[in-house]
Design a protein around this motif. Structure first.
Motif, short mmCIF file in Angstrom:
data_model
loop_
_atom_site.label_atom_id
_atom_site.label_comp_id
_atom_site.label_asym_id
_atom_site.label_seq_id
_atom_site.Cartn_x
_atom_site.Cartn_y
_atom_site.Cartn_z
N GLY A 196 0.81 -1.21 0.00
CA GLY A 196 0.00 0.00 0.00
C GLY A 196 0.84 1.26 0.00
O GLY A 196 2.04 1.25 -0.29
N VAL A 197 0.19 2.38 0.35
CA VAL A 197 0.82 3.69 0.27
C VAL A 197 2.04 3.78 1.17
O VAL A 197 3.09 4.30 0.77
CB VAL A 197 -0.20 4.79 0.62
CG1 VAL A 197 0.48 6.16 0.64
CG2 VAL A 197 -1.35 4.79 -0.38
N SER A 200 4.95 2.03 -0.32
CA SER A 200 5.42 2.78 -1.48
C SER A 200 6.30 3.96 -1.06
O SER A 200 7.35 4.22 -1.64
CB SER A 200 4.23 3.28 -2.30
OG SER A 200 4.66 4.07 -3.39
N PHE A 217 3.46 -3.45 -4.43
CA PHE A 217 3.44 -2.00 -4.24
C PHE A 217 2.93 -1.34 -5.52
O PHE A 217 2.72 -2.00 -6.54
CB PHE A 217 4.83 -1.47 -3.86
CG PHE A 217 5.95 -2.11 -4.63
CD1 PHE A 217 6.31 -1.64 -5.89
CD2 PHE A 217 6.63 -3.20 -4.10
CE1 PHE A 217 7.34 -2.23 -6.60
CE2 PHE A 217 7.68 -3.80 -4.81
CZ PHE A 217 8.03 -3.31 -6.06
N ASP A 218 2.74 -0.03 -5.47
CA ASP A 218 2.06 0.66 -6.56
C ASP A 218 3.00 1.09 -7.68
O ASP A 218 4.22 0.88 -7.64
CB ASP A 218 1.27 1.86 -6.02
CG ASP A 218 2.19 2.90 -5.36
OD1 ASP A 218 3.42 2.86 -5.60
OD2 ASP A 218 1.69 3.73 -4.59
N SER A 219 2.42 1.74 -8.70
CA SER A 219 3.17 2.15 -9.89
C SER A 219 4.30 3.12 -9.56
O SER A 219 5.38 3.04 -10.13
CB SER A 219 2.23 2.78 -10.91
OG SER A 219 1.24 1.87 -11.33
N TYR A 244 -3.79 -6.04 -6.84
CA TYR A 244 -2.55 -5.26 -6.74
C TYR A 244 -2.87 -3.85 -6.28
O TYR A 244 -3.73 -3.19 -6.86
CB TYR A 244 -1.86 -5.21 -8.11
CG TYR A 244 -0.36 -5.23 -8.00
CD1 TYR A 244 0.33 -4.05 -7.76
CD2 TYR A 244 0.36 -6.41 -8.12
CE1 TYR A 244 1.71 -4.06 -7.66
CE2 TYR A 244 1.73 -6.42 -8.03
CZ TYR A 244 2.39 -5.24 -7.80
OH TYR A 244 3.76 -5.25 -7.70
N PRO A 245 -2.20 -3.37 -5.21
CA PRO A 245 -2.52 -2.04 -4.69
C PRO A 245 -2.13 -0.95 -5.67
O PRO A 245 -1.02 -0.91 -6.17
CB PRO A 245 -1.68 -1.96 -3.41
CG PRO A 245 -0.54 -2.88 -3.65
CD PRO A 245 -1.09 -4.00 -4.49
N GLY A 246 -3.06 -0.06 -5.92
CA GLY A 246 -2.77 1.05 -6.81
C GLY A 246 -2.89 0.63 -8.26
O GLY A 246 -2.66 -0.53 -8.62
N LEU A 248 -1.85 -0.20 -11.80
CA LEU A 248 -0.62 -0.42 -12.55
C LEU A 248 -0.73 0.08 -13.98
O LEU A 248 0.24 0.01 -14.73
CB LEU A 248 -0.27 -1.91 -12.53
CG LEU A 248 0.28 -2.46 -11.21
CD1 LEU A 248 0.69 -3.91 -11.36
CD2 LEU A 248 1.47 -1.64 -10.72
N ASN A 250 -0.85 3.02 -14.63
CA ASN A 250 -0.10 4.27 -14.64
C ASN A 250 1.39 4.04 -14.88
O ASN A 250 2.18 4.98 -14.85
CB ASN A 250 -0.27 5.01 -13.31
CG ASN A 250 -1.68 5.55 -13.16
OD1 ASN A 250 -2.35 5.82 -14.15
ND2 ASN A 250 -2.13 5.67 -11.92
N SER A 272 -1.47 -8.54 -13.44
CA SER A 272 -0.52 -7.56 -12.92
C SER A 272 0.90 -7.91 -13.32
O SER A 272 1.71 -7.02 -13.64
CB SER A 272 -0.64 -7.48 -11.39
OG SER A 272 -1.93 -7.08 -11.00
#
Length: 502
Positions: A196-197, A200, A217-219, A244-246, A248, A250, A272
């Motif tokens: 998550g955030v 990241s 984790f995110d992009s 998948y968090p956030g 992808l 992006n 993902s």
């Protein structure tokens, strides 16, 4: 004392070897006998003292804060009371360190290089230390296995010298800017949580990572990691089935210049993984591993296709392992084309695919595969039974092309023997593990003789989980008899003995 011990280089070499007995290399901690030896050496001669003390206090794995707290006069008798129960929580009713006790606790902390904290019950004793105190000014490795970490618990354990950090669960705010606090961080492992955030933000603060193991984790974090030239290994793992968090979607196109290992496993969606492969170039990638819970055949084909389009990895990728845990509904699509997707990887050493779907091979395709992969060491295409489309003649024609092959799992037509081992002069001496998905051999003796004569390093033929164990059990028994027979024993005696044991 011998004059040689006055030479510092000789003394260091002796002490360093004493510091590395075989078991400590495995367990990453010093046996009590070694610790006692260093303690004795520190008290023997002044010239031994500093070096012996450095090595004695260097590795606090398995010991944690106990030895340091034992240096505090008020706590020493409580901790080392021989009458006390080792497992009792002696610190429960003990007050935090007083200001006059700080120097006692910190007396040897500067010597500590590696430490493991597995319990939070002693951390309250440090709450009175000034927040700016650098408890471990030269710490290199921290293993934090505390199940519940409170904000502020980590502040004394993150010096600028820290290079390796292993965390048990979800990162707390103390770790948010770990890269800024520990600019030389090379290895980060987070073995729990869902990413998550916060994760990241932690990753984006790191600038010199070499190895990373953590939840997804995110992009933004992916894009940041692509800018780290030192990064060699990325291992993404989650024990839960998660999205998948956030987003992808992006992701921008970028290159992981020196990444050699990419591993994704657990509850990660195949889509993902495909997105990551499609957006990044990996010109140094040697190992790709993926283990997911569910991998429908349609998604598996998309993954194979995405990998085959990674042109930057065609000349570097050596190991590909793809597997799924749970079975999915069968599909009717042709899997003969699956193997061809990997022909672009000319340096392949390992190809293992377990997707609960038979991946078919025939003589021509196996021959083409071995022509393409002359350095192959291990080839395994699933535990799912498949039609027996490979003959013994086709098998050994392909084996001539891959002298380094050590492990092979294929489906062989064992009913129709089309080769005579007495006539053939070829032996493949490297193959040690043969796993088969095959029909019941009519001529058990003939199959055993082929393996005995042409595959001398194979001691037993292994059958797949979905196969019937009895089928190749008879072959293995006959193999044992062939290997143990007296040189003068007639062949018919061997056959009769094998039948008697069946």
């Amino acid at each position: 004392m011998h004059r040689a011990l006055l030479v510092s280089e000789i003394l260091v070499e002796i002490f360093v070897n004493l510091n590395q007995p075989p078991m400590s290399e495995i367990l990453d901690w010093l046996p009590s006998s070694t610790r006692k030896s260093f303690a004795s050496l520190a008290l023997t001669y002044t010239i031994f003292h500093e070096l012996a003390m450095d090595l004695l206090w260097c590795n606090m794995n398995m010991l944690g804060l106990i030895p340091l707290l034992g240096c505090v006069t008020r706590l020493h008798s409580v901790i080392y009371d021989p009458k006390s129960n080792y497992y009792r929580d002696w610190s429960k009713d003990v007050d935090p360190l007083g200001e006059h006790e700080f120097h006692q606790f910190l007396r040897h902390s500067a010597r500590v290089r590696n430490i493991t904290i597995s319990d939070s019950k002693y951390l309250h004793l440090l709450t009175t230390l000034p927040i700016e105190t650098c408890v471990f000014p030269d710490l290199r490795s921290l293993s934090w296995w505390v199940p519940r970490t409170e904000i502020g618990d980590l502040r004394f354990f993150l010096p600028p010298t820290l290079r390796r950090c292993y965390v048990f669960e979800e990162l707390q705010l103390d770790m948010k800017y770990i890269g800024a606090r520990c600019p030389d961080m090379e290895e980060l492992k987070v073995n729990g949580g869902s990413g998550g955030v916060r994760l990241s933000e932690t990753l984006r603060s790191c600038r010199r990572l070499r190895r990373l193991q953590c939840p997804p984790f995110d992009s933004a974090a992916w894009m940041h990691l692509s800018t780290i030239p030192t990064l060699l290994e990325v291992n993404i793992f989650t024990s839960r089935m998660i999205h998948y968090p956030g987003p992808l979607d992006n992701l921008d196109f970028a290159t992981f210049l020196h990444l050699t290992t990419l591993s994704l496993s657990g509850g990660i969606e195949a889509a993902s993984v495909v997105a990551i492969i499609q957006h990044f170039k990996f010109p140094s990638l040697k190992k790709f591993k993926m283990h997911v819970r569910v991998l429908p055949w349609a998604e598996a084909e998309q993954l194979f296709r995405a990998l085959s389009l990674c042109k930057a990895s065609w000349q570097t990728l050596e190991h590909i392992i793809i597997s799924s845990r749970n079975k999915t509904q069968e599909h009717t699509s042709d899997s003969l084309t699956a193997v061809r997707q990997f022909f672009c990887f000319k340096e392949l050493r390992t190809l293992r695919i377990y997707v609960h779907r038979p991946i078919y091979l025939d003589d021509d395709l196996l021959f083409e595969a071995m022509t393409t992969w002359p350095h192959i060491h291990s080839l395994s295409l699933g535990w799912h039974p498949s039609p027996t489309t490979i003959t013994f003649r086709g098998l050994f024609a392909a084996l001539r092309l891959c002298p380094h092959l050590q492990e092979l799992q294929v489906s062989v037509d064992a009913r129709n023997i089309d080769i005579e081992p007495e006539v053939e002069s070829f032996q493949h001496t490297s193959l040690k593990h043969l796993i088969v998905d095959s029909c019941e051999p009519v001529n058990v003796e003939g199959v055993a003789r082929i393996i005995y004569s042409m595959l001398p390093a194979v001691s037993q033929v292994i059958y797949s989980n979905d196969g019937v164990p009895r089928l190749w059990h008879d072959v293995n028994k006959h193999l044992d008899l062939l290997r143990n027979k007296p040189s003068s024993a007639p062949d018919h005696c061997i056959t009769e003995a094998a039948l008697a044991m069946s």
